[in-house]
Design a protein around this motif. Structure first.
Motif, PDB file in Angstrom:
ATOM      1  N   TYR A 238      62.219  59.649 -31.116  1.00  0.00           N
ATOM      2  CA  TYR A 238      63.289  59.739 -30.121  1.00  0.00           C
ATOM      3  C   TYR A 238      64.096  61.031 -30.187  1.00  0.00           C
ATOM      4  O   TYR A 238      64.808  61.353 -29.231  1.00  0.00           O
ATOM      5  CB  TYR A 238      64.234  58.543 -30.274  1.00  0.00           C
ATOM      6  CG  TYR A 238      63.622  57.231 -29.844  1.00  0.00           C
ATOM      7  CD1 TYR A 238      63.418  56.946 -28.505  1.00  0.00           C
ATOM      8  CD2 TYR A 238      63.250  56.281 -30.787  1.00  0.00           C
ATOM      9  CE1 TYR A 238      62.860  55.743 -28.102  1.00  0.00           C
ATOM     10  CE2 TYR A 238      62.691  55.076 -30.401  1.00  0.00           C
ATOM     11  CZ  TYR A 238      62.496  54.811 -29.052  1.00  0.00           C
ATOM     12  OH  TYR A 238      61.937  53.619 -28.665  1.00  0.00           O
TER      13      TYR A 238
ATOM     14  N   TYR B  23      67.830  60.972 -29.285  1.00  0.00           N
ATOM     15  CA  TYR B  23      68.104  59.644 -28.726  1.00  0.00           C
ATOM     16  C   TYR B  23      67.770  58.519 -29.711  1.00  0.00           C
ATOM     17  O   TYR B  23      67.552  57.382 -29.307  1.00  0.00           O
ATOM     18  CB  TYR B  23      67.294  59.438 -27.444  1.00  0.00           C
ATOM     19  CG  TYR B  23      67.507  60.506 -26.407  1.00  0.00           C
ATOM     20  CD1 TYR B  23      68.692  60.566 -25.680  1.00  0.00           C
ATOM     21  CD2 TYR B  23      66.526  61.462 -26.167  1.00  0.00           C
ATOM     22  CE1 TYR B  23      68.893  61.555 -24.725  1.00  0.00           C
ATOM     23  CE2 TYR B  23      66.714  62.450 -25.217  1.00  0.00           C
ATOM     24  CZ  TYR B  23      67.906  62.497 -24.500  1.00  0.00           C
ATOM     25  OH  TYR B  23      68.103  63.486 -23.561  1.00  0.00           O
TER      26      TYR B  23
ATOM     27  N   LEU C  14      71.171  54.538 -27.418  1.00  0.00           N
ATOM     28  CA  LEU C  14      70.725  55.747 -26.730  1.00  0.00           C
ATOM     29  C   LEU C  14      69.285  55.622 -26.240  1.00  0.00           C
ATOM     30  O   LEU C  14      68.801  56.500 -25.531  1.00  0.00           O
ATOM     31  CB  LEU C  14      70.859  56.964 -27.646  1.00  0.00           C
ATOM     32  CG  LEU C  14      72.292  57.374 -28.015  1.00  0.00           C
ATOM     33  CD1 LEU C  14      72.274  58.620 -28.890  1.00  0.00           C
ATOM     34  CD2 LEU C  14      73.139  57.615 -26.763  1.00  0.00           C
ATOM     35  N   ASN C  15      68.607  54.543 -26.642  1.00  0.00           N
ATOM     36  CA  ASN C  15      67.264  54.260 -26.129  1.00  0.00           C
ATOM     37  C   ASN C  15      67.147  52.760 -25.886  1.00  0.00           C
ATOM     38  O   ASN C  15      67.964  51.968 -26.366  1.00  0.00           O
ATOM     39  CB  ASN C  15      66.186  54.753 -27.093  1.00  0.00           C
ATOM     40  CG  ASN C  15      66.228  54.050 -28.437  1.00  0.00           C
ATOM     41  OD1 ASN C  15      65.789  52.918 -28.567  1.00  0.00           O
ATOM     42  ND2 ASN C  15      66.768  54.738 -29.456  1.00  0.00           N
TER      43      ASN C  15
ATOM     44  N   THR D 155      62.778  57.794 -23.090  1.00  0.00           N
ATOM     45  CA  THR D 155      63.117  58.729 -24.169  1.00  0.00           C
ATOM     46  C   THR D 155      62.024  58.812 -25.237  1.00  0.00           C
ATOM     47  O   THR D 155      62.148  59.609 -26.172  1.00  0.00           O
ATOM     48  CB  THR D 155      64.435  58.308 -24.843  1.00  0.00           C
ATOM     49  OG1 THR D 155      64.303  56.975 -25.344  1.00  0.00           O
ATOM     50  CG2 THR D 155      65.589  58.371 -23.846  1.00  0.00           C
TER      51      THR D 155
END
Length: 204
Positions: free
Chosen positions: A112, A115, A120-121, A130
């Motif tokens: 990631y 991320y 964030l993912n 991502t």
């Protein structure tokens, strides 16, 4: 003369009696029948004695090394070069039939980038895009693009995939897959040449 006739009569009567006894005689089983049965029994017993040659071949089969299970080899190329300017490559092996995302995370391969933090993912839901990777080699071992990939990657090259949506082969698949990590963050170009990588380079 009279005594001779008497004796002859007695002899004749004894002969007739013996003859009658012969007619009334019932034969018994001879000992040879019993012996032949014993010999047959011995032969049957000896037939069950294991053969040394067959035991040796069976032992050799038991000590034969089992075949290695099928596996897929991976070469993951990081988006950042090493200090000497060469690609940072990590080799791994895994069984087919798994998601590429799971293989990378279980092998401690960066997926990631920025991320990677929580929230964030999408954690493999296929909605954030991502977990993009670039497939350099081994596209034939990967599952076709899903509808989510077609939507999220409609403007990306055809060899770009979402790791959370990509299944690598089947449990009996073998082959080599080369993956470029974080293709959006790649700040360099490198030329890929197919080479035979030593088996000891790969780790589970």
């Amino acid at each position: 003369m009279g005594s001779l006739q008497l004796n002859s009569y007695r002899l004749a009567s004894q002969f007739n009696q013996n003859a009658n006894n012969i007619h009334n005689y019932k034969p018994f089983k001879s000992s040879s029948t019993h012996l032949s049965f014993s010999r047959a029994k011995i032969r049957a017993s000896s037939a069950t004695v294991p053969d040394d040659t067959s035991n040796q071949s069976q032992a050799n089969n038991n000590t034969a090394q089992p075949e290695e299970p099928p596996q897929v080899n991976f070469a993951f190329v990081h988006s950042v070069l090493l200090p000497d300017g060469t690609p940072d490559i990590h080799y791994r092996t895994a069984c087919g039939g798994q998601k590429l995302r799971d293989i990378m995370l279980d092998s401690n391969i960066e997926l990631y980038g920025p991320y990677s933090r929580v929230l964030l993912n999408c954690a493999g839901g296929g909605t954030c895009a991502t977990c993009m990777v670039e497939v350099i080699q081994g596209r034939e071992l990967l599952s076709p693009r899903t509808d989510k990939e077609k939507e999220k990657l409609n403007r990306k090259p055809k060899n770009w995939r979402l790791a959370c949506q990509t299944t690598v082969g089947n449990p009996d698949s073998t082959g080599m897959v080369v993956i470029q990590q974080l293709p959006e963050w790649k700040g360099h170009e490198w030329k890929y040449e197919e080479v035979q990588v030593p088996a000891q380079e790969f780790s589970q």
